[in-house]
Design a protein around this motif. Sequence first.
Motif, PDB file in Angstrom:
ATOM      1  N   LEU A  56       0.831  -1.210   0.000  1.00  0.00           N
ATOM      2  CA  LEU A  56       0.000   0.000   0.000  1.00  0.00           C
ATOM      3  C   LEU A  56       0.858   1.249   0.000  1.00  0.00           C
ATOM      4  N   LEU A  57       1.961   1.205   0.757  1.00  0.00           N
ATOM      5  CA  LEU A  57       2.861   2.362   0.786  1.00  0.00           C
ATOM      6  C   LEU A  57       3.512   2.570  -0.578  1.00  0.00           C
ATOM      7  N   VAL A  58       3.928   1.475  -1.221  1.00  0.00           N
ATOM      8  CA  VAL A  58       4.568   1.589  -2.536  1.00  0.00           C
ATOM      9  C   VAL A  58       3.599   2.176  -3.564  1.00  0.00           C
ATOM     10  N   LEU A 104       5.219   0.689 -14.395  1.00  0.00           N
ATOM     11  CA  LEU A 104       4.171   1.695 -14.416  1.00  0.00           C
ATOM     12  C   LEU A 104       4.635   2.945 -13.689  1.00  0.00           C
ATOM     13  N   ARG A 105       4.093   4.049 -14.095  1.00  0.00           N
ATOM     14  CA  ARG A 105       4.306   5.300 -13.361  1.00  0.00           C
ATOM     15  C   ARG A 105       3.086   5.512 -12.469  1.00  0.00           C
ATOM     16  N   VAL A 106       3.308   5.447 -11.157  1.00  0.00           N
ATOM     17  CA  VAL A 106       2.225   5.539 -10.178  1.00  0.00           C
ATOM     18  C   VAL A 106       2.380   6.840  -9.404  1.00  0.00           C
ATOM     19  N   GLN A 111       6.322  11.513  -3.987  1.00  0.00           N
ATOM     20  CA  GLN A 111       7.138  11.317  -5.188  1.00  0.00           C
ATOM     21  C   GLN A 111       6.206  11.148  -6.389  1.00  0.00           C
ATOM     22  N   PRO A 112       5.790  12.263  -7.021  1.00  0.00           N
ATOM     23  CA  PRO A 112       4.776  12.195  -8.078  1.00  0.00           C
ATOM     24  C   PRO A 112       5.191  11.328  -9.265  1.00  0.00           C
ATOM     25  N   ASP A 113       6.482  11.218  -9.565  1.00  0.00           N
ATOM     26  CA  ASP A 113       6.938  10.478 -10.740  1.00  0.00           C
ATOM     27  C   ASP A 113       7.550   9.140 -10.356  1.00  0.00           C
ATOM     28  N   GLN A 114       6.951   8.454  -9.444  1.00  0.00           N
ATOM     29  CA  GLN A 114       7.515   7.177  -9.005  1.00  0.00           C
ATOM     30  C   GLN A 114       7.266   6.102 -10.043  1.00  0.00           C
ATOM     31  N   TRP A 115       8.312   5.377 -10.372  1.00  0.00           N
ATOM     32  CA  TRP A 115       8.205   4.204 -11.241  1.00  0.00           C
ATOM     33  C   TRP A 115       8.017   2.973 -10.363  1.00  0.00           C
ATOM     34  N   VAL A 137       5.143  -5.777  -5.742  1.00  0.00           N
ATOM     35  CA  VAL A 137       5.309  -4.445  -6.315  1.00  0.00           C
ATOM     36  C   VAL A 137       6.475  -3.792  -5.592  1.00  0.00           C
ATOM     37  N   ARG A 138       7.281  -3.072  -6.338  1.00  0.00           N
ATOM     38  CA  ARG A 138       8.420  -2.416  -5.703  1.00  0.00           C
ATOM     39  C   ARG A 138       8.687  -1.088  -6.379  1.00  0.00           C
ATOM     40  N   ASP A 139       9.272  -0.217  -5.630  1.00  0.00           N
ATOM     41  CA  ASP A 139       9.649   1.094  -6.147  1.00  0.00           C
ATOM     42  C   ASP A 139      10.894   0.916  -7.005  1.00  0.00           C
ATOM     43  N   ALA A 140      10.741   1.137  -8.321  1.00  0.00           N
ATOM     44  CA  ALA A 140      11.852   0.963  -9.252  1.00  0.00           C
ATOM     45  C   ALA A 140      12.384   2.287  -9.760  1.00  0.00           C
ATOM     46  N   THR A 141      12.064   3.355  -9.051  1.00  0.00           N
ATOM     47  CA  THR A 141      12.457   4.682  -9.534  1.00  0.00           C
ATOM     48  C   THR A 141      13.967   4.815  -9.629  1.00  0.00           C
ATOM     49  N   ALA A 142      14.648   4.336  -8.583  1.00  0.00           N
ATOM     50  CA  ALA A 142      16.101   4.538  -8.530  1.00  0.00           C
ATOM     51  C   ALA A 142      16.819   3.833  -9.668  1.00  0.00           C
ATOM     52  N   GLU A 143      16.334   2.662 -10.049  1.00  0.00           N
ATOM     53  CA  GLU A 143      17.066   1.884 -11.040  1.00  0.00           C
ATOM     54  C   GLU A 143      16.771   2.301 -12.476  1.00  0.00           C
ATOM     55  N   VAL A 144      15.695   3.064 -12.667  1.00  0.00           N
ATOM     56  CA  VAL A 144      15.372   3.446 -14.044  1.00  0.00           C
ATOM     57  C   VAL A 144      15.543   4.938 -14.318  1.00  0.00           C
TER      58      VAL A 144
END
Length: 711
Positions: A56-58, A104-106, A111-115, A137-144
């Motif tokens: 839910l947090l992600v 996906l961009r959620v 963090q409005p542009d979280q991948w 589900v995981r926050d992939a923002t850092a890697e992309v």
Amino acid sequence: MADQDRERRVPALPRPPVDKTHEGETATAQRLAMNRTGSFEWDLDAHTLDIDAAGLLVLGLDPSTFDSRPEALVGRLAPVERARLRMAVEEAIKGGHTSYSVHLRVPVDEQPDQWTHMQARILRSDDGRAHRVVGVVRDATAEVTHSAFVRELEERRRRQAGVIERTTSALSRAVTVDDVTAVLTGPGGLERLGAEGLALGLVENTSLNVIALSGEPLEALDELGSTGLDRTYPLADTVLSGRPRFLNSVPRLIDRYPALAPYAERLGFRAAAYLPLVAQARSLGTLALYYRENTAFTADERILCLGLAAIVAQSLQRAKLFDEEREFATGLQATMLPRRIQEIEGGELAVRYHAAWSGHQVGGDWYDVIQLPMDRFGIVVGDVQGHDTHAAAIMGQLRIALRAYAGEGHPPPTVLARASRFLAELDTDRFATCTYAQVDLGSGIVRVVRAGHFGPLIRHVDGRVGNPQVRGGLPLGISTDFESEEFPETRLDLLPGETLVLYTDGLVEEPGADVDAGVQTLVDELGAGPADAQALADHLSDRLWERWGSGDDVALLVLRRSPDPGSPQAPRLHQYIHQADPEGLSDARTIVRQALTDWDLADLADDAELATGELLGNVLLHTEGGAVLTLEVLPEPARRIRLSVQDRSSARPRRRSPGETATSGRGLLLLDAVATRWGTEPRGEGKAVWCEIGPPAPPAATPPRPPQEQR
């Protein structure tokens, strides 16, 4: 000190028990949240989605408001991301795959542009049906972020979004199946789809009909035409299987579909995507996209193709439904109108009905031609309020009732009065307008009544168009409600070669313009149109109905009285002079002089012009209404002319003896001076005054007496 001692003697309060399990779950969620990784379980049968606290947090969901509905998650996504997720899930489930993965961009508050990377496994029952999906589900923002992958992905996303947006926008204006195919194959169609060729096949009963081909060279596909649902061909195989086919080379295509081998050398593409068109669980057909270059069909490209197919399928489903409803409405309208118009003696009739291009193409406009006793007939054009099936149903009943009242032989005012009473007694709040005329082509007499409708237009032989002043009553239904069933009758004279036109408002109402301007445009087009009734009806339809945008239905009736030019040896002309036309008398004199010149009788023009002025002037001054002028040549026994003026008054002219200072009373004296003979004849309710100019006819020879009998 005592107080301090008492404080020390107060027993300590017991501490609440610690929930070790809850403490462990919270700690786990916090650790996972720090790693920005969570898990979910989606029950496809129960349609519920369970997400742990870290998930839910992600995903940026509030644990206190999340209600385990999948829509709560999907609703947070942008339309492009929503489509990406839906296509990835549907392709995996319907394609029999065991897993899927999608970025996906959620939108998340901090963090409005979280991948977000979603990876899931599909659990199936023994029969292969998917019933549960579990995944992480995981926050992939850092890697992309800031990677070449993201830049390429963003560019592809923009292109894909553009393709979807342009295609959706173009198809949103398509109403019929023909409109959909025009969007796909018309200018810019292939460019919008990002392909070099296209084929569209629709299922009809047990066959697949290829209704659209675009791009070159696709002649080989054109030869296949419509076929049965045969799995040996890719279009039909895609329909039957319900699964897309992505083939990145012609050899792979031939290997899978050997029936196409004879066409291999003529196929002008190297890759193809065969996409099923499914809407509301109904297979509509197949959309095939062709590419000249080798295409790997990445996951994003496949998702894009499936998205385009879904958009086209929805448009086709909507268009097919519209076409079916339009066909039903058109059939209903056709049953309400006369199937055929009988031929009439002494003239020609043309009728047109044009349905509006919007809605279900059904409305309340109608026309009719009614056979009456004594070689007469009735013509009617009307309009029931509204543009729906109810208006068409009311129109059908009213048309039959009016036809019955007219067939009983009632005069025109009575016909409309009874029709108004009939409409008022129906269980409806609709009213109707109409113009009804009783026509006798033998005499040219037209008796007209109208109920809140446009009056007729008459085109004269010389091309001028008149708009007779026909008095009218209230619309049908309303006139009865207001107890005012009065429909005054107006008599018109239709001369040989003249044309009468009845019409409804759809022919003259231009959106945003005054209706008088539309009527004037109709007058101009009527004057410039061809003489033949059928050709004139087509001319008016083409120039006016389509010009205004076809937002309203139109009923049009054109009646032309057969011309009476006489013969080359005995030519003849007719001209109507309206009483209110200040130039009518002058025009009549000019017409007479020109006709005699054309007939090589110019030496009689002066006397004929003088007689024309006297006869017409007498009618226009002393009677009510206009006059009909007839000029003809009498070739035998001596070539001369006959001039006749017909009016509606039965009073015959009287010879008078004017004094020296009198300003009138000399008309018949002048007629005696220029005519070899003249007289009057009864004509229906009126009379005709005629005169002959030219050399007098030789007296008839006295027949020889029979010889006396020999005694």
